[in-house]
Enzyme design. Structure first.
Site, PDB file in Angstrom:
ATOM      1  N   HIS A   1      -8.339  -1.011   8.631  1.00 53.82           N
ATOM      2  CA  HIS A   1      -7.332  -0.441   7.727  1.00 53.82           C
ATOM      3  C   HIS A   1      -7.605   1.061   7.702  1.00 53.82           C
ATOM      4  O   HIS A   1      -8.506   1.533   7.012  1.00 53.82           O
ATOM      5  CB  HIS A   1      -7.499  -1.070   6.337  1.00 53.82           C
ATOM      6  CG  HIS A   1      -6.530  -0.595   5.317  1.00 53.82           C
ATOM      7  ND1 HIS A   1      -5.382  -1.300   4.975  1.00 53.82           N
ATOM      8  CD2 HIS A   1      -6.527   0.506   4.522  1.00 53.82           C
ATOM      9  CE1 HIS A   1      -4.736  -0.657   4.024  1.00 53.82           C
ATOM     10  NE2 HIS A   1      -5.406   0.441   3.724  1.00 53.82           N
TER      11      HIS A   1
ATOM     12  N   ASN B   1      -1.579   5.118   5.394  1.00 46.38           N
ATOM     13  CA  ASN B   1      -2.105   4.468   6.585  1.00 46.38           C
ATOM     14  C   ASN B   1      -1.501   5.065   7.853  1.00 46.38           C
ATOM     15  O   ASN B   1      -0.478   5.750   7.811  1.00 46.38           O
ATOM     16  CB  ASN B   1      -1.776   2.966   6.559  1.00 46.38           C
ATOM     17  CG  ASN B   1      -2.534   2.241   5.481  1.00 46.38           C
ATOM     18  OD1 ASN B   1      -2.168   2.286   4.320  1.00 46.38           O
ATOM     19  ND2 ASN B   1      -3.598   1.578   5.863  1.00 46.38           N
TER      20      ASN B   1
ATOM     21  N   CYS C   1      -4.046   7.278  -2.055  1.00 43.19           N
ATOM     22  CA  CYS C   1      -4.951   6.700  -3.062  1.00 43.19           C
ATOM     23  C   CYS C   1      -5.055   7.678  -4.224  1.00 43.19           C
ATOM     24  O   CYS C   1      -5.486   8.826  -4.029  1.00 43.19           O
ATOM     25  CB  CYS C   1      -6.341   6.428  -2.473  1.00 43.19           C
ATOM     26  SG  CYS C   1      -7.481   5.696  -3.679  1.00 43.19           S
TER      27      CYS C   1
ATOM     28  N   ASP D   1       0.818  -1.207   0.000  1.00 42.26           N
ATOM     29  CA  ASP D   1       0.000   0.000   0.000  1.00 42.26           C
ATOM     30  C   ASP D   1       0.853   1.259   0.000  1.00 42.26           C
ATOM     31  O   ASP D   1       0.481   2.276  -0.602  1.00 42.26           O
ATOM     32  CB  ASP D   1      -0.915  -0.013   1.230  1.00 42.26           C
ATOM     33  CG  ASP D   1      -2.125   0.890   1.061  1.00 42.26           C
ATOM     34  OD1 ASP D   1      -2.147   1.683   0.116  1.00 42.26           O
ATOM     35  OD2 ASP D   1      -3.048   0.803   1.891  1.00 42.26           O
TER      36      ASP D   1
ATOM     37  N   HIS E   1      -6.608   5.011   7.192  1.00 35.08           N
ATOM     38  CA  HIS E   1      -5.756   6.061   6.650  1.00 35.08           C
ATOM     39  C   HIS E   1      -5.839   7.276   7.574  1.00 35.08           C
ATOM     40  O   HIS E   1      -6.850   7.506   8.238  1.00 35.08           O
ATOM     41  CB  HIS E   1      -6.166   6.414   5.217  1.00 35.08           C
ATOM     42  CG  HIS E   1      -5.749   5.378   4.223  1.00 35.08           C
ATOM     43  ND1 HIS E   1      -4.810   5.615   3.252  1.00 35.08           N
ATOM     44  CD2 HIS E   1      -6.126   4.084   4.067  1.00 35.08           C
ATOM     45  CE1 HIS E   1      -4.626   4.516   2.529  1.00 35.08           C
ATOM     46  NE2 HIS E   1      -5.423   3.571   3.001  1.00 35.08           N
TER      47      HIS E   1
END
Length: 313
Positions: free
Chosen positions: A209, A251, A242, A18, A211
């Site tokens: 998860h 994250n 993203c 990620d 961010h």
């Protein structure tokens, strides 16, 4: 009354996937593997190592199979890879991974931008991926994106999340994940969604998860801990973002999350200092400052120590 917290928590490091996938500077395979090895040495026992996507769309992940081939031989570490379609699951299996991470959007606009399909189409594809993973005797881990909001908080209906949770868990999952892709979630919403989803998934482990776009990440971790959640995705240095969500950051930083958990008496088995040191080295390679607070603190401490050691002119 003392706060009731679990004795331990499990961290899954997602930086090598990620975090790395949004970097324009290509990270050589040997450096990717070295980062993974250093994370293992720091005590991390779950690592998302790569993504099996077309290199045309994500050039950083073009070496997915080679990264997997070079992974350290550790029975005590879970290595997983992200797959967004059936072909990705096939590649993950061929690469020797036993765990595969699947992820779909819950908001049609985001799903069309990110995967060129509606949520309904993505759900059908995810079901096929889960069945294929079971066929290969792999452990599928499925996550929902933008659970807590896409353009504004709560614009993904909670009832839709509940229905998807029930539908997928019935197919057999190693774990079920809720992603705050936009970083819109707040602690009250976290607790509301967690409690609702746990009613649907039973004993299936729930993963968050988160961010940290709006700086709410660690507060949301604490809220989830109070609801009994003990598994979290994190990224060293706070790497990530993203491309389909303007302004979205990475994250919650691994080193910050571990520091907070350990300070509260929640064991992780991870040395946050070693993670921060690794993040600083990545900063130098990438040529940019990472947002992790423990990493920034370490940078300031080293700068201060260097200035104090300079001789007077």
């Amino acid at each position: 009354m003392p706060m009731q917290l679990p004795e331990s928590a499990s961290i899954c490091e997602v930086g090598p996937r990620d975090g790395f996938q949004y970097e324009t500077t290509f990270i050589p395979t040997e450096r990717k593997v070295a980062v993974i090895e250093r994370l293992v040495e720091a005590g991390v026992r779950r690592i998302q190592v790569t993504s099996f996507v077309h290199p045309k769309w994500v050039p950083q992940m073009a070496d997915a199979e080679e990264v997997c081939r070079r992974l350290p031989d550790r029975d005590d570490v879970i290595f997983s890879g992200l797959a967004l379609n059936v072909k990705g699951v096939e590649r993950a299996h061929a690469a020797g991974l036993r765990y595969v991470d699947l992820s779909i959007a819950t908001h049609d606009e985001h799903s069309l931008a990110n995967a060129n399909m509606t949520v309904a189409e993505a759900v059908r594809q995810a079901e096929a991926m889960i069945r294929l993973a079971h066929h290969y005797d792999m452990q599928p881990q499925l996550g929902l994106q933008t659970v807590f909001g896409y353009k504004q908080p709560g614009d993904t209906p909670l009832q839709r999340i509940r229905e998807l949770a029930r539908r997928f868990v019935d197919l057999g999952l190693e774990s079920f994940s809720l992603a705050d892709t936009t970083g819109m979630a707040h602690p009250v919403q976290i607790q509301e969604y967690v409690e609702a989803v746990r009613e649907e998934i039973g004993d299936t482990p729930l993963v968050l998860h988160l961010h940290d776009t709006r700086g709410m990440g660690l507060a949301n971790v604490l809220a989830a801990l109070q609801c009994g959640v003990t598994r979290f995705d994190t990224s060293l240095g706070g790497l990530g973002g993203c491309p389909f969500i303007p302004g979205a950051t990475g994250n919650i930083a691994t080193e910050d999350t571990v520091y907070m958990l350990e300070a509260m008496g929640v064991r992780t088995g991870i040395d946050y200092r070693r993670v921060a040191e690794l993040a600083l080295e990545l900063e130098a390679f990438l040529g940019k400052e990472l947002p992790g607070r423990q990493t920034r603190l370490l940078a300031r401490q080293r700068a201060l120590a260097a200035s104090e050691s300079r001789p007077c002119s």
